[in-house]
Design an enzyme around this catalytic site. Structure first.
Site, short mmCIF file in Angstrom:
data_model
loop_
_atom_site.label_atom_id
_atom_site.label_comp_id
_atom_site.label_asym_id
_atom_site.label_seq_id
_atom_site.Cartn_x
_atom_site.Cartn_y
_atom_site.Cartn_z
N TYR A 48 104.00 1.79 -4.19
CA TYR A 48 105.40 1.65 -4.25
C TYR A 48 106.53 1.77 -3.09
O TYR A 48 107.86 1.37 -3.00
CB TYR A 48 106.15 2.87 -5.48
CG TYR A 48 106.75 3.42 -5.67
CD1 TYR A 48 108.08 2.52 -6.75
CD2 TYR A 48 108.04 4.05 -5.11
CE1 TYR A 48 109.28 2.34 -7.20
CE2 TYR A 48 109.53 4.08 -5.78
CZ TYR A 48 109.86 3.67 -6.81
OH TYR A 48 111.27 3.74 -6.95
N GLU A 76 113.79 17.60 -31.08
CA GLU A 76 113.82 16.77 -30.37
C GLU A 76 113.58 18.29 -29.43
O GLU A 76 114.23 19.23 -29.86
CB GLU A 76 114.90 16.10 -29.28
CG GLU A 76 114.64 15.38 -29.91
CD GLU A 76 116.01 14.29 -29.58
OE1 GLU A 76 116.65 14.65 -29.21
OE2 GLU A 76 116.54 14.30 -31.29
N ASP A 119 116.93 23.18 -20.81
CA ASP A 119 117.69 23.78 -20.19
C ASP A 119 118.46 23.12 -19.14
O ASP A 119 117.72 23.96 -18.39
CB ASP A 119 117.19 25.51 -21.04
CG ASP A 119 118.26 25.97 -20.35
OD1 ASP A 119 118.98 26.24 -20.58
OD2 ASP A 119 117.64 27.37 -19.87
N GLU A 141 120.73 15.16 -20.47
CA GLU A 141 120.10 16.56 -19.78
C GLU A 141 119.71 16.55 -17.96
O GLU A 141 118.57 15.42 -18.73
CB GLU A 141 119.35 18.22 -20.85
CG GLU A 141 119.42 18.95 -19.70
CD GLU A 141 120.46 20.11 -20.53
OE1 GLU A 141 121.00 19.85 -21.71
OE2 GLU A 141 121.06 20.69 -21.12
N LYS A 188 116.39 28.24 -31.89
CA LYS A 188 116.41 29.43 -30.77
C LYS A 188 115.14 29.63 -30.65
O LYS A 188 114.72 30.76 -32.08
CB LYS A 188 117.76 29.87 -30.33
CG LYS A 188 118.61 28.65 -29.86
CD LYS A 188 118.89 28.87 -27.96
CE LYS A 188 120.39 28.57 -27.69
NZ LYS A 188 121.45 28.81 -27.98
N CYS A 191 113.19 65.11 -4.55
CA CYS A 191 114.08 63.49 -4.31
C CYS A 191 113.31 62.81 -4.02
O CYS A 191 112.59 63.89 -2.31
CB CYS A 191 115.42 64.40 -4.44
SG CYS A 191 116.02 62.32 -3.45
N CYS A 231 122.08 63.20 0.42
CA CYS A 231 120.67 61.84 0.31
C CYS A 231 120.88 60.57 0.55
O CYS A 231 121.47 59.71 0.52
CB CYS A 231 120.32 62.37 -1.16
SG CYS A 231 118.82 60.61 -1.79
S1 IVH Z 1 122.28 17.06 -29.00
C1 IVH Z 1 126.09 17.16 -30.97
N1 IVH Z 1 119.54 16.98 -28.13
O1 IVH Z 1 121.91 21.29 -25.74
C2 IVH Z 1 124.79 17.07 -30.07
N2 IVH Z 1 121.30 18.39 -27.02
O2 IVH Z 1 124.55 23.08 -27.66
C3 IVH Z 1 124.52 17.87 -28.84
N3 IVH Z 1 120.56 20.05 -24.87
O3 IVH Z 1 125.00 20.53 -24.77
C4 IVH Z 1 124.00 18.28 -28.69
N4 IVH Z 1 118.38 19.49 -25.07
O4 IVH Z 1 123.51 20.39 -23.11
C5 IVH Z 1 121.21 17.55 -28.06
N5 IVH Z 1 117.63 17.01 -27.42
C6 IVH Z 1 118.82 17.65 -27.30
C7 IVH Z 1 118.93 18.60 -25.89
C8 IVH Z 1 120.49 19.75 -25.88
C9 IVH Z 1 118.87 20.12 -25.35
C10 IVH Z 1 121.76 20.62 -24.51
C11 IVH Z 1 122.64 20.06 -24.08
C12 IVH Z 1 123.88 20.64 -25.58
C13 IVH Z 1 123.95 21.84 -25.32
C14 IVH Z 1 123.80 22.33 -27.61
#
Ligand code: IVH
Length: 705
Positions: free
Chosen positions: A40, A120, A124, A207, A347, A441, A464
């Site tokens: 590459y 999915e 982050d 992202e 979450k 102390c 101190c």
């Molecule tokens: S969908 C309307 N899919 O999570 C749907 N978001 O508050 C919009 N994020 O701002 C988001 N992975 O930055 C979606 N597989 C994923 C995601 C994802 C990360 C983030 C995204 C979004 C926040 C949701």
């Protein structure tokens, strides 16, 4: 140059570009590399050389042109064609089931009506939107406030996994095969991509993120150079996207995954899964860890399986995004406020990991408080390496029975300092040592005191060195007198040499006295002296906060500054007068009074004054009383306002901003990725606002005045 010759060069350049694009597609989109790194690299090198000797043949979408020469000076605003939404959260199985029950009710789905979901990973990083016109990347921007963000195209182009030109989708195998052209642009497609292969315009969203290994590499490089390190990969990503010089971003090796859609003209998708497949075929990187789930039980199983599997990923995820697969159903469900009803973020709770307590040390704070801190074998928690955790106080150590050598569970939630949750008693070998809390102390050997009914033991020595150090660090800190350049190490040396015994001494420092400090050049010393000088006129509230009066935080300092207007009145205030102020309780009134009753402190204030410290009385009475007696808590990331701006808006309307949620809280304003505070608000039934709702509320209240 003869045209025949340049045609040959052109053909070779085309061939090289085609081979490089094909290799990128195989590597990034298909996750199935076809070339070794060295092959590459040699293709890339040859292309660069040819382009260097034939600059007229360079095109903007050549793989060599990812890092443009242009350093931008500002980030232009970029309007999203359709708003970038955010997601509601579910923190438990119950909440996830509630979400599904609600959407089923909305579409009138009976028991035997199956709804398919796509699960999915919730990566982050920073969300971005890319505009492709007829398959060509034309612009990319950050989320911003959802309506418009910042144009960071120059930086996005540097991401190797991001195609500057989409690939046409290969015809299905059953289609009659056409003869293969000798030098096709894409190895599995016969013709040059045409407009019909792609939507005329599409906003592709996803992202940008950074892997753990890249994060570690950058941070160690920055540390070596003596620079500031990033707290976590998310911050490192956001920081890299906001670079003005794209060559810096290019050196950071960001990654990207695409997963959703904004505006789209000239194409239609059937479902979320169809969208992901199409993206992949266009050469866009999608996350391989997806699943179609036939019902909510399968969704829950997916979420559960990633709770532990996520630890083995090389990037951070903070949950799973669950989406209704069918776009027709999505349309029917629509959105509420800024979140779609057809998707939710499941979450995972605060991250807990195990590590070992290597030693327990006592820190002496500015009020003399002795705080035990566990030094841990370094361990990564959500991408942040943790090596210390607070043990709060001596009762806590006893209650949790934390011993040196113990294996413990530590937890980090949001920006909170990590804490020891519990000891893994089963891991004890018998060699662990109990910690004996000192009565003297550890810094100055003076006696300590623990008043009845209090959990905190304090050093009572007024001079101190640890206490003085912490007091001065607090005095110069950003939210107090904001004297840049005086960090922990510098303050330590100023105290050690006897030059500084209290904050007033800072104002008599001279350039020559700073120069002997380690790593101090004349330039830096001059800057520090100038910073000290300009701190003389900081607002009164900052000076009050900087004094470090017990129970007086930033808010309390503002209340006092607003009430008294100048230091003289505050210095002579009685307990009665102090406790009569709205929001100043009895304890605060007493500790404030006690502070000023101390002749040492009065002397300090005299010396500050004669050194020329003249705090500006910029505190103005609230412009309105629209939020009088209302308490707001801001949590999560605000996208339109800075946290300080939002708090100032509350204060300007006579309300108060607080850091913690209780029954007394009037509103919680939840930004992106709000976590435990939001959960607590919901639990206590406190009203929750989105950022936009908060802004609207401020506007309405303003108009009503
Ligand atoms: S969908 C309307 N899919 O999570 C749907 N978001 O508050 C919009 N994020 O701002 C988001 N992975 O930055 C979606 N597989 C994923 C995601 C994802 C990360 C983030 C995204 C979004 C926040 C949701």
């Amino acid at each position: 140059m003869s045209s025949a010759f340049s045609e040959t060069v052109q053909a070779r350049i085309d061939s090289l570009r085609q081979q490089i694009d094909a290799a990128n597609y195989a590597y990034f989109a298909l996750d199935a590399p076809t070339l070794s790194d060295s092959s590459y690299d040699s293709l890339m090198r040859e292309l660069k050389e040819l382009e260097a000797s034939h600059p007229e043949l360079v095109t903007a979408d050549s793989p060599t042109q990812r890092v443009g020469a242009n350093v931008v000076t500002t980030f232009d605003p970029i309007a999203h064609r359709t708003p970038m939404l955010s997601l509601d959260n579910a923190f438990s199985e119950e909440e996830l089931r509630e979400w599904e029950a609600k959407l089923r009710r909305q579409v009138g789905a009976g028991e035997d009506f199956a709804i398919e979901y796509v699960c999915e990973l919730k990566i982050d990083g920073s969300s971005i939107s890319l505009a492709y016109e007829n398959g060509r990347l034309i612009r990319g921007g950050t989320r911003g406030n959802g309506e418009s963000g910042e144009d960071v195209t120059h930086n996005l182009r540097t991401i190797a996994a991001l195609p500057l030109q989409l690939r046409p989708i290969a015809p299905k195998t059953e289609a009659p095969a056409k003869p293969q052209a000798a030098l096709s642009l894409f190895d599995d497609v016969e013709e040059e991509p045409s407009a019909a292969d792609f939507p005329s315009l599409i906003e592709i969203r996803g992202e940008v993120f950074m892997t753990h290994s890249e994060f570690a590499r950058i941070n160690s490089e920055m540390e070596e150079r003596g620079g500031k390190t990033f707290a976590n990969p998310r911050n490192a990503t956001a920081g890299s996207l906001r670079q003005k010089d794209p060559s810096i971003t290019a050196s950071r090796k960001l990654d990207i995954c695409l997963y959703t859609l904004g505006a789209c003209e000239g194409w239609s998708f059937e479902s979320q899964y169809d969208l992901l497949q199409t993206y992949k075929q266009w050469g866009l990187r999608t996350n391989p860890n997806v699943a179609i789930c036939k019902n909510i039980d399968e969704v829950l199983a997916f979420c559960e399986s990633w709770r532990t599997k996520k630890e083995s990923l090389n990037y951070d995820i903070d949950g799973v995004v669950v989406k209704v697969n069918s776009f027709a159903l999505q349309r029917e469900l629509g959105q509420v406020s800024r979140s779609p009803r057809w998707a939710i973020a499941y979450k995972y709770p605060a991250l807990q990991v195990r590590t070992k307590v290597e030693k327990i040390e006592i820190q002496v704070g500015r009020t003399g408080a002795l705080t035990p801190v566990a030094h841990l074998t370094p361990v990564a928690v959500a991408g942040v390496v943790v090596s210390r955790a607070t043990l709060h106080n001596e009762d806590e150590i006893r209650r949790k029975d934390v011993r040196v050598g113990d294996t413990v569970v530590i937890q980090r939630a949001g920006e909170v300092i990590p804490e020891v949750v519990e000891v893994v008693v089963g891991e004890r070998t018998g060699d662990e040592e109990e910690f004996v809390f000192p009565t003297l102390c550890p810094s100055c050997n003076s006696p300590t005191e623990r008043p009845e009914g209090e959990v905190v033991r304090r050093c009572v020595n007024l001079i101190c060195p640890s206490k003085v150090q912490a007091q001065i660090e607090h005095f110069v800190s950003r939210n107090a007198m904001d004297i840049e350049g005086l960090g922990e190490k510098q303050v330590e040396q100023l105290i050690a040499t006897g030059l500084v015994k209290d904050p007033a001494d800072l104002y008599t420092l001279e350039l020559d006295q700073l120069l002997p400090i380690e790593r101090m050049g004349e330039k830096l010393a001059t800057k520090i002296i100038a910073n000290i000088d300009s701190s003389k006129t900081r607002p009164l509230s900052r000076l009050i906060f900087g004094l470090g009066i017990r129970h007086i935080g930033e808010h309390g300092a503002e209340v006092l500054a607003n009430h008294f207007g100048n230091l003289d009145k505050l210095r002579t205030a009685t307990v009665e007068e102090l406790s009569g102020i709205f929001e100043i309780g009895k304890t605060t009134a007493e500790s404030t009074f006690a502070y000023f009753a101390e002749s040492r402190n009065q002397n300090l204030l005299d010396r500050l004054e004669s050194a020329g410290v003249r705090p500006a009385s910029t505190e103005t009475a609230p412009v309105s009383t629209a939020f009088a007696k209302k308490t707001f808590v801001f949590t999560g990331t605000l996208l339109q306002l800075k946290r300080e701006e939002a708090e100032a808006m509350v204060k300007a309307r006579g309300g108060r901003a607080s850091g913690s949620v209780s029954k007394q809280t009037s509103y919680v304003v939840a930004g992106e990725s709000a976590g435990s505070k939001l959960a607590k608000a919901q639990q206590l039934g406190v009203a929750v606002l989105t950022e936009t709702e908060f802004i609207e509320m401020c506007d309405v209240k303003e108009e009503a005045q």
